[in-house]
Design an enzyme around this catalytic site. Structure first.
Site, short mmCIF file in Angstrom:
data_model
loop_
_atom_site.label_atom_id
_atom_site.label_comp_id
_atom_site.label_asym_id
_atom_site.label_seq_id
_atom_site.Cartn_x
_atom_site.Cartn_y
_atom_site.Cartn_z
CD GLU A 270 43.19 47.34 37.63
OE1 GLU A 270 43.06 46.08 37.49
OE2 GLU A 270 42.26 48.02 38.45
CG HIS A 303 41.35 44.93 30.77
ND1 HIS A 303 39.85 45.88 30.38
CD2 HIS A 303 40.85 45.85 33.29
CE1 HIS A 303 39.12 46.35 31.59
NE2 HIS A 303 39.85 45.95 32.87
CD GLU A 304 43.11 43.13 34.93
OE1 GLU A 304 43.11 44.00 35.48
OE2 GLU A 304 42.35 42.63 34.19
N1 TRP Z 1 39.66 45.52 38.49
C1 TRP Z 1 39.67 44.18 37.68
C2 TRP Z 1 39.87 44.41 36.63
O1 TRP Z 1 38.74 44.78 35.83
C3 TRP Z 1 38.79 43.47 38.59
C4 TRP Z 1 38.72 42.65 39.65
C5 TRP Z 1 39.71 41.32 39.73
C6 TRP Z 1 38.11 42.24 40.74
N2 TRP Z 1 39.86 40.70 41.00
C7 TRP Z 1 38.55 41.42 41.43
C8 TRP Z 1 36.78 43.15 40.95
C9 TRP Z 1 38.05 41.14 42.69
C10 TRP Z 1 36.42 43.19 42.06
C11 TRP Z 1 36.45 41.67 43.25
O2 TRP Z 1 40.68 44.15 36.08
ZN ZN Z 2 39.61 46.63 34.72
#
Ligand code: TRP
Ligand code: ZN
Length: 900
Positions: A270, A303-304
């Site tokens: 995100e 979600h994002e």
């Molecule tokens: N914040 C992201 C989500 O839930 C998750 C995420 C994407 C992530 N890439 C990552 C977490 C790499 C840890 C490492 O939408």
């Molecule tokens: Zn997330």
């Protein structure tokens, strides 16, 4: 336990200290070269007088430091301390301008964290701690700053240069290079930083917000993929509109970008204004993507996008609070998908699917070595805590506020949360306080959902007093001990329920005696806060059938001693679609578990008519949504059966389940055939829920028909495969041919090989489809370890690409239990080889695979010994990452009979 050579440092929530310095602004200049990218950073910092931390502490990892300048003066090597992870400046003044020059070998970065190269293009991934692989920085989510970013690169090789926020300047530098300058007006933590550079093309659109303001929406992909971006764009527009309508939240930027890459560790990220996605959650057209893919894209794009408020505008104080953004944002994306379907059954279908994921993945996690509270107390590697507990159970916790406070009450809580905390980095307690204060409620006991791990069990006992016309419901709760938590206190559990009459309608629910209130509600939410509570329902004229834990109102396991007749009654009549489905699952589970015993004892197997009849009625009930019927016809998975057993026995489970499917196919073949014919979806492909539901039911019927081994049904699948005009039907036919029991019979070999080859030839240039090709084979009951090793040598296989590694190896280890637990332990060796190889390339992905042995103590002793040996082998590997070390050390610390 012995493997102390891999000791990893544990970080505790209780040790939180506010940062010694804040960062107000960040200016960065990137000179992008794949082999050596030069980064110049200027930080405006100021002392945080409220902190106990007096030093100026920066994190840095795997980067070259070239120069460090403090308030214009070069810092000599003796002016700071530096180790592998940190750079510490003591006695710094209160106001600091820090200039840092670093360089990075992005082309050598196979971890997909920090700055890396994929297919010749630059990408970043900074959550959770990737920014420190780009420059030295107080890389923690409570340090929020505004960023200005200058990107410079070769114009031919990297025509597109993107970063967060708004493009404020671009131009040529001469010598074939060009630049772009980006400014993000919103304060953000470093984990939301992003840049993308390379050869990309976009679909773009001007979109009008409710307020009238126009924003630019873009979906960036590699050339050749513009025929697969429309659905992501539609999903983005739906997301923007939904957040305005449901939560009053508007897009705060003038430009919102989504970029797809085929090399990505997770689903998507995100980053402020510049979401980076796994291609799996962007690219779709009817030729390459299934209904499930379309639905996945919609929910991940949502979600994002929703993170822009829940995560970005209001972020986490520290990583222990991860569920503050993830649980809440999953809840939001689930509601988004439910609202988009628009009708009650569609919503219920979505709810059932979400509960299924929770039970299939989170319940086992909570019963194993990685069990942790929604807000963990400690971790060694934060990347290991992006778990189904933090995400899915976290979403259930948010959903319980919604259930307890109601639609309006929840919205009031959200409004207060933003009013209080916009622009801040906060905690799960702050969220709970906003919910409580906005509604004048005491939610202190509710805190235990954040602090106590484990899946609570709620036992319900019903007693009918025919003389007094009273139904007494006794509810008791208990939660099993989990790693580091022996005793649990009672949870605050919203328990939705109703009471069915003999004709299937519902009694009015009246908790006090006296005059009857026929207008009383037919469904209510009890609040269970004690260990045991009793509720009396009055004016219940005959013995009711209780419909309990409606809509799965809390993430618990419900024990109630239902009779088969009661379950059949619920399956036929319950107005709560979740409980209706659940009744069918209970009927099936009961039989499957008994059959597993029969298989183990070498007894003859048989299926009773009552069960077959109950399913027949559902299958042919044209008043029911096809999608719902498909869910009822789907038996509990082998993984869920294993969880129900004291000692799991994957081979007997597989046989028992296979037997029930074959028996149903035999008994209901006429019904399956007509259901198949009645749910064809001719004409142009549409991914909407109604069409997808029809296809799901039709393809479910097809897969049953193939269990009834007969030339004509195999022919049906064969024909469907070649005539299918969409990927859903094509892949369903292929899957049925590979996964049914007849697949093992020699007369079908040739056709099976033919379709597999045909599929590969047709889609060899579509990476996401080739992932399906690998997965289908990895999950086929006939595919053994040797064949997996063979497939690993296929020219299209690559361990370095996470999607591909997941499609073959994860699929085999997690979704083909009967083969994975082969008696000779050969698959555990394959698992070990893959974890060790991945550990060098990509520790995050390696640690995910390492988790396939989490439940090793649940198997017979002979298997346990082999699994422990495999875990031990990985644990003692040289150069083990802390990601993998944490997982295997926790697994090995599980108590088992072997340790006695
Ligand atoms: N914040 C992201 C989500 O839930 C998750 C995420 C994407 C992530 N890439 C990552 C977490 C790499 C840890 C490492 O939408
Ligand atoms: Zn997330």
């Amino acid at each position: 336990m012995r493997n102390t050579n891999q000791d990893v440092k544990t970080i505790y929530r209780k040790d939180y200290v506010a940062p010694g310095y804040w960062v107000d602004t960040v200016e960065m200049g990137f000179d992008l070269h794949p082999q050596r990218t030069h980064v110049a950073t200027r930080l405006h910092m100021r002392r945080n007088h409220d902190s106990a931390e007096k030093d100026l502490i920066l994190f840095g990892e795997d980067i070259q430091l070239h120069q460090l300048r403090l308030n214009g003066v070069d810092l000599k090597r003796s002016a700071y301390q530096r180790n592998k992870e940190r750079l510490i400046i003591s006695n710094a003044p209160d106001t600091v301008v820090l200039e840092i020059e670093t360089s990075i070998a992005a082309d050598k970065n196979t971890t997909m964290s920090g700055l890396y190269v994929s297919n010749g293009n630059f990408f970043t991934q900074c959550e959770a701690e990737g920014f420190r692989k780009i420059t030295y920085f107080p890389d923690r989510p409570d340090v929020m700053a505004t960023y200005t970013v200058m990107l410079r690169a070769d114009k031919k090789q990297f025509p597109v240069l993107l970063s967060n926020g708004n493009l404020i300047e671009q131009g040529d530098l001469g010598d074939g290079r060009h630049y772009a300058k980006w400014e993000d007006p919103f304060k953000k933590p470093s984990y939301l930083f992003a840049l993308v550079a390379g050869k990309l093309v976009c679909q773009e659109e001007k979109y009008r917000l409710k307020s009238g303001r126009k924003v630019l929406l873009q979906v960036w992909v590699e050339e050749g993929n513009l025929d697969k971006t429309q659905h992501a764009m539609d999903s983005l527009k739906n997301s923007i509109r939904w957040d305005e309508e449901r939560f009053g939240l508007e897009l705060d930027l003038d430009r919102f970008m989504i970029v797809a890459t085929s090399d990505f560790n997770m689903g998507a990220m995100e980053n402020k204004g510049l979401n980076i996605f796994n291609t799996k959650y962007v690219l779709a057209n009817s030729r390459t993507a299934t209904d499930a893919d379309y639905a996945g894209i919609e929910s991940v794009v949502g979600h994002e996008y929703f993170h822009n408020w829940t995560g970005n505008r209001v972020t986490c104080r520290d990583w222990f609070q991860l569920s503050l953004k993830e649980g809440l944002t999953v809840f939001r994306d689930q509601e988004f998908s439910g609202d988009l379907v628009g009708n009650a059954t569609g919503r219920a279908v979505k709810r059932i699917e979400d509960v299924r994921i929770l039970r299939q993945h989170q319940f086992p996690e909570d019963a194993g070595p990685m069990s942790h509270p929604v807000r963990p107390d400690s971790y060694a590697e934060i990347n290991n805590f992006y778990t189904v507990t933090v995400y899915e159970k976290g979403s259930e916790v948010v959903r319980m506020y919604y259930t307890l406070l109601g639609h309006e009450g929840f919205r009031k809580g959200m409004d207060l949360y933003f009013q209080r905390h916009d622009g801040q980095a906060v905690t799960c307690d702050d969220f709970r306080a906003a919910m409580a204060d906005a509604n004048g409620r005491d939610l202190s006991q509710f805190e235990r959902w954040y602090s106590q791990a484990g899946t609570p069990r709620v036992k319900a006992d019903g007693e009918y007093d025919a003389k007094r016309h009273v139904y007494r419901l006794k509810l008791s709760q208990a939660c099993p001990a989990t790693a580091g938590q022996d005793h649990k206190l009672p949870f605050h559990i919203p328990f939705a329920m109703g009471l069915l009459q003999q004709d299937g309608s519902e009694f009015a629910l009246q908790l006090e005696s006296g005059k009857a209130h026929p207008q009383a509600p037919r469904s209510i939410i009890l609040e269970l806060t004690q260990e045991t509570q009793e509720f009396e329902f009055h004016h219940i004229e005959h013995e009711p059938t209780p419909s309990l834990l409606r809509n799965f109102s809390a993430p618990v396991i419900l024990d109630f001693d239902y009779s088969d007749a009661q379950l059949a009654h619920l399956l036929a009549h319950d107005s709560d679609a979740f409980c209706r489905w659940e009744a069918g699952q209970r009927l099936a589970m009961r039989r499957l578990l008994k059959l597993v015993k029969s298989v183990q004892n070498g007894e003859a197997l048989a299926l009773d008519d009552m069960f077959v009849e109950a399913l027949r009625k559902t299958l042919v009930d044209a008043n029911l949504d096809p999608a719902f019927r498909e869910l009822v016809m789907t038996l509990p998975s082998e993984v869920m059966l294993a969880e129900e057993m004291e000692i799991a026995d994957p081979h007997s489970i597989h046989q028992a389940r296979r037997f029930v499917r074959a028996s149903l196919a035999q008994a209901l073949k006429a019904e399956f055939l007509s259901v198949y014919q009645d749910h064809l979806t001719p004409g142009k492909y549409k991914p909407d829920a109604v069409s997808a539901g029809k296809r799901a039911l039709k393809n479910c019927a097809l897969s049953y028909l193939l269990e009834w081994s007969h030339e004509s049904t195999y022919e049906l699948a064969y024909t469907q495969y070649f005539e299918a005009e969409n990927m859903t039907d094509k892949v369903a036919a292929l899957s049925a041919m590979l996964h049914c029991s007849s697949a093992l019979q020699p007369q079908y070999q040739a056709r099976r090989a033919e379709v597999l080859q045909d599929f590969f030839d047709e889609f060899q240039h579509e990476a996401l489809v080739i992932d399906k090709w690998f997965s289908l084979q990895a999950c086929a009951p006939s595919t053994d370890v040797k064949q997996i090793r063979q497939l690993m040598k296929h020219k299209a296989f690559s361990l370095a690409n996470p999607n591909r590694a997941r499609s073959l190896i994860f699929a085999f280890c997690n979704a083909n239990p009967a083969q994975f637990h082969a008696a000779d332990g050969s698959a555990y060796e394959l698992w070990g080889d893959a974890v060790i190889a991945l550990n060098k390339l990509n520790p995050q992905v390696a640690a995910r695979l390492a988790r396939s042995l989490d439940r090793w103590t649940k198997y017979p002793v002979a298997q346990q010994e082999m699994m422990r040996a495999a875990l031990q082998r990985v644990a003692t590997t040289k150069g083990l990452s802390k990601d993998v070390a944490e997982i295997v050390n926790k697994a090995l610390a599980m108590k088992t009979e072997l340790c006695l």
